[in-house]
Design a protein around this motif. Sequence first.
Motif, PDB file in Angstrom:
ATOM      1  N   PHE A  70       0.843  -1.210   0.000  1.00 10.36           N
ATOM      2  CA  PHE A  70       0.000   0.000   0.000  1.00 10.36           C
ATOM      3  C   PHE A  70       0.875   1.256   0.000  1.00 10.36           C
ATOM      4  O   PHE A  70       0.680   2.164  -0.807  1.00 10.36           O
ATOM      5  N   LEU A  74       1.073   3.858  -3.171  1.00  5.58           N
ATOM      6  CA  LEU A  74       0.588   5.226  -2.926  1.00  5.58           C
ATOM      7  C   LEU A  74       1.714   6.252  -3.117  1.00  5.58           C
ATOM      8  O   LEU A  74       1.542   7.260  -3.810  1.00  5.58           O
ATOM      9  N   PHE A  77       2.657   6.575  -6.823  1.00  8.99           N
ATOM     10  CA  PHE A  77       1.791   7.475  -7.582  1.00  8.99           C
ATOM     11  C   PHE A  77       2.058   8.936  -7.214  1.00  8.99           C
ATOM     12  O   PHE A  77       1.943   9.819  -8.056  1.00  8.99           O
ATOM     13  N   LEU A  81       3.067  11.796  -9.823  1.00  5.69           N
ATOM     14  CA  LEU A  81       2.409  13.116  -9.862  1.00  5.69           C
ATOM     15  C   LEU A  81       3.436  14.233  -9.863  1.00  5.69           C
ATOM     16  O   LEU A  81       3.290  15.235 -10.563  1.00  5.69           O
ATOM     17  N   ARG A  84       4.724  14.689 -13.195  1.00  9.26           N
ATOM     18  CA  ARG A  84       3.705  15.349 -14.022  1.00  9.26           C
ATOM     19  C   ARG A  84       3.689  16.862 -13.771  1.00  9.26           C
ATOM     20  O   ARG A  84       3.620  17.653 -14.705  1.00  9.26           O
ATOM     21  N   PHE A  85       3.776  17.232 -12.478  1.00  6.98           N
ATOM     22  CA  PHE A  85       3.735  18.665 -12.145  1.00  6.98           C
ATOM     23  C   PHE A  85       4.978  19.405 -12.644  1.00  6.98           C
ATOM     24  O   PHE A  85       4.928  20.587 -12.926  1.00  6.98           O
ATOM     25  N   LEU A  92       7.546   8.485 -17.225  1.00  6.67           N
ATOM     26  CA  LEU A  92       6.193   7.919 -17.139  1.00  6.67           C
ATOM     27  C   LEU A  92       5.937   6.897 -18.241  1.00  6.67           C
ATOM     28  O   LEU A  92       5.045   6.062 -18.130  1.00  6.67           O
ATOM     29  N   TRP A  98       7.165   0.686 -16.354  1.00 10.52           N
ATOM     30  CA  TRP A  98       6.130  -0.262 -16.790  1.00 10.52           C
ATOM     31  C   TRP A  98       6.481  -1.697 -16.404  1.00 10.52           C
ATOM     32  O   TRP A  98       5.580  -2.498 -16.138  1.00 10.52           O
TER      33      TRP A  98
ATOM     34  N   SER B   6      -3.691  21.677  -9.338  1.00  9.23           N
ATOM     35  CA  SER B   6      -2.697  20.658  -8.958  1.00  9.23           C
ATOM     36  C   SER B   6      -3.222  19.859  -7.769  1.00  9.23           C
ATOM     37  O   SER B   6      -3.078  18.629  -7.720  1.00  9.23           O
ATOM     38  N   LEU B   9      -5.900  17.502  -8.954  1.00 12.33           N
ATOM     39  CA  LEU B   9      -5.338  16.355  -9.664  1.00 12.33           C
ATOM     40  C   LEU B   9      -4.684  15.385  -8.679  1.00 12.33           C
ATOM     41  O   LEU B   9      -4.877  14.162  -8.773  1.00 12.33           O
ATOM     42  N   ALA B  10      -3.915  15.945  -7.724  1.00 12.39           N
ATOM     43  CA  ALA B  10      -3.244  15.094  -6.727  1.00 12.39           C
ATOM     44  C   ALA B  10      -4.280  14.327  -5.909  1.00 12.39           C
ATOM     45  O   ALA B  10      -4.137  13.120  -5.685  1.00 12.39           O
ATOM     46  N   VAL B  13      -5.849  11.473  -7.911  1.00 12.90           N
ATOM     47  CA  VAL B  13      -4.972  10.297  -8.061  1.00 12.90           C
ATOM     48  C   VAL B  13      -4.865   9.528  -6.738  1.00 12.90           C
ATOM     49  O   VAL B  13      -5.096   8.316  -6.700  1.00 12.90           O
ATOM     50  N   ILE B  14      -4.532  10.235  -5.665  1.00 13.07           N
ATOM     51  CA  ILE B  14      -4.266   9.558  -4.385  1.00 13.07           C
ATOM     52  C   ILE B  14      -5.537   8.893  -3.832  1.00 13.07           C
ATOM     53  O   ILE B  14      -5.513   7.742  -3.402  1.00 13.07           O
ATOM     54  N   VAL B  17      -6.401   5.844  -6.053  1.00 10.93           N
ATOM     55  CA  VAL B  17      -5.553   4.663  -5.774  1.00 10.93           C
ATOM     56  C   VAL B  17      -5.974   4.027  -4.439  1.00 10.93           C
ATOM     57  O   VAL B  17      -6.006   2.797  -4.314  1.00 10.93           O
ATOM     58  N   THR B  18      -6.334   4.866  -3.473  1.00  7.71           N
ATOM     59  CA  THR B  18      -6.808   4.327  -2.183  1.00  7.71           C
ATOM     60  C   THR B  18      -8.075   3.494  -2.403  1.00  7.71           C
ATOM     61  O   THR B  18      -8.210   2.399  -1.854  1.00  7.71           O
ATOM     62  N   TYR B  61     -11.300  18.598 -12.806  1.00 11.09           N
ATOM     63  CA  TYR B  61     -10.012  18.831 -13.479  1.00 11.09           C
ATOM     64  C   TYR B  61     -10.180  18.711 -15.001  1.00 11.09           C
ATOM     65  O   TYR B  61      -9.647  19.514 -15.766  1.00 11.09           O
ATOM     66  N   VAL B 137      -7.761  -0.186 -11.497  1.00  9.12           N
ATOM     67  CA  VAL B 137      -6.358  -0.379 -11.910  1.00  9.12           C
ATOM     68  C   VAL B 137      -6.158   0.164 -13.326  1.00  9.12           C
ATOM     69  O   VAL B 137      -5.180   0.875 -13.606  1.00  9.12           O
ATOM     70  N   ALA B 140      -5.969   3.884 -13.362  1.00 12.86           N
ATOM     71  CA  ALA B 140      -4.673   4.380 -12.885  1.00 12.86           C
ATOM     72  C   ALA B 140      -3.603   4.255 -13.969  1.00 12.86           C
ATOM     73  O   ALA B 140      -2.842   5.198 -14.219  1.00 12.86           O
ATOM     74  N   LEU B 141      -3.574   3.084 -14.641  1.00 14.90           N
ATOM     75  CA  LEU B 141      -2.568   2.886 -15.697  1.00 14.90           C
ATOM     76  C   LEU B 141      -2.808   3.853 -16.864  1.00 14.90           C
ATOM     77  O   LEU B 141      -1.866   4.421 -17.425  1.00 14.90           O
ATOM     78  N   ILE B 144      -1.438   7.255 -16.127  1.00 16.61           N
ATOM     79  CA  ILE B 144       0.026   7.377 -16.292  1.00 16.61           C
ATOM     80  C   ILE B 144       0.363   7.623 -17.766  1.00 16.61           C
ATOM     81  O   ILE B 144       1.178   8.487 -18.098  1.00 16.61           O
ATOM     82  N   SER B 147      -0.648  11.225 -18.676  1.00 15.32           N
ATOM     83  CA  SER B 147       0.297  12.199 -18.104  1.00 15.32           C
ATOM     84  C   SER B 147       1.614  12.179 -18.873  1.00 15.32           C
ATOM     85  O   SER B 147       2.204  13.230 -19.128  1.00 15.32           O
TER      86      SER B 147
END
Lengths: 181, 152
Positions: A70, A74, A77, A81, A84-85, A92, A98, B6, B9-10, B13-14, B17-18, B61, B137, B140-141, B144, B147
């Motif tokens: 976990f 987390l 990611f 990010l 990305r920022f 990526l 990958w 930002s 977006l953060a 994502v977070i 994923v949780t 977003y 999943v 999320a992929l 990526i 982005s």
Amino acid sequence: MTACGAFDIIISMNWNLFLVSMHIIGVILGTGGATFAEIFYLKAKRDGVFEPLEVDYLKLSYFVLRTGLFLLVLSGFGLLLSLRFHEFGAPLLGVKLWAKLLIVLIIILNAFLIQARKMPMWLGSSLSITSWYTATILGLWRGIPYSFGQIMIFYLLSVMLVAYILHIIDKRILKSVTIKK
Amino acid sequence: MATSLSIFLAFHVIIGVTGVFLFGGVSLGLLKKKISVKMLKLFSLGGLISYLTAWITGGHYYVVHYGVKVKPIIKAGNMPWAHSIVMEAKEHLFLFLPFLAFMSMASIWLLKEDLNEMPKFKNAVMLISLAAFIIGVLMALGGIIISGAATI
């Protein structure tokens, strides 16, 4: 540089440090958990009976492993990010990321199949431990000169090799227990 | 990108994923012979809230920033398929997630321990939760790839 700009950089650096630390802690817990789960499993099955204390140790190892997974995902990611920022997208789409993502997916799929009793333990154990160590090595290795396919072929060969090594350890332990009896 | 975007977006994502992790936990928990209702209730509710929050923040977003600024960059770049295939798939698949998550959560909260007596239904709830996990999943992929295509 303005005071505000300097402040932003400091915040960004601290945030990055926090994410990298979380990622490393996740790797340590995950790889350590997988290693100890395997050790406890081999130790527990040598007399053919899983005592309550042995089951407790196994459950604890799996809990540590899942906590590590976990944290790892987390924070991973979070790091993506951050890329990305900063408009830095090349990693990526890189081979290393990958390959790691596919291996983490294999770890999760393996956990499902073991829980559903659809995965033989000799392969499940090998997949778990090899995947965690491969992900760790990929994370540590800077500038990997191999393609995605080469990494995966090496990984699959490693799974087979580790399965064979675990089989030998298993047989030796069983043999030593039988002789003692 | 503005700081508020930002943060959106953060958060997207977070929290997303949780949610994926929580529904992975729900699916794994439902595979057990004797389920832990307390854990399943907590995870399924947490998962639903996570997916709903990711849905709203991601949608905001998309409307405010992605469609106006990021999409044209991707379409003019080397990987236009990152929008036309990956983002389009993400947009449509994402619609399923809160509903799948709600069905899983409602079944667990309403039936509780009775799920143990209904193995076929328990299996169906597990498959719904697994679908919520797998779609998560893939989201999320896909994120990526998008982005990467936007910043390469």
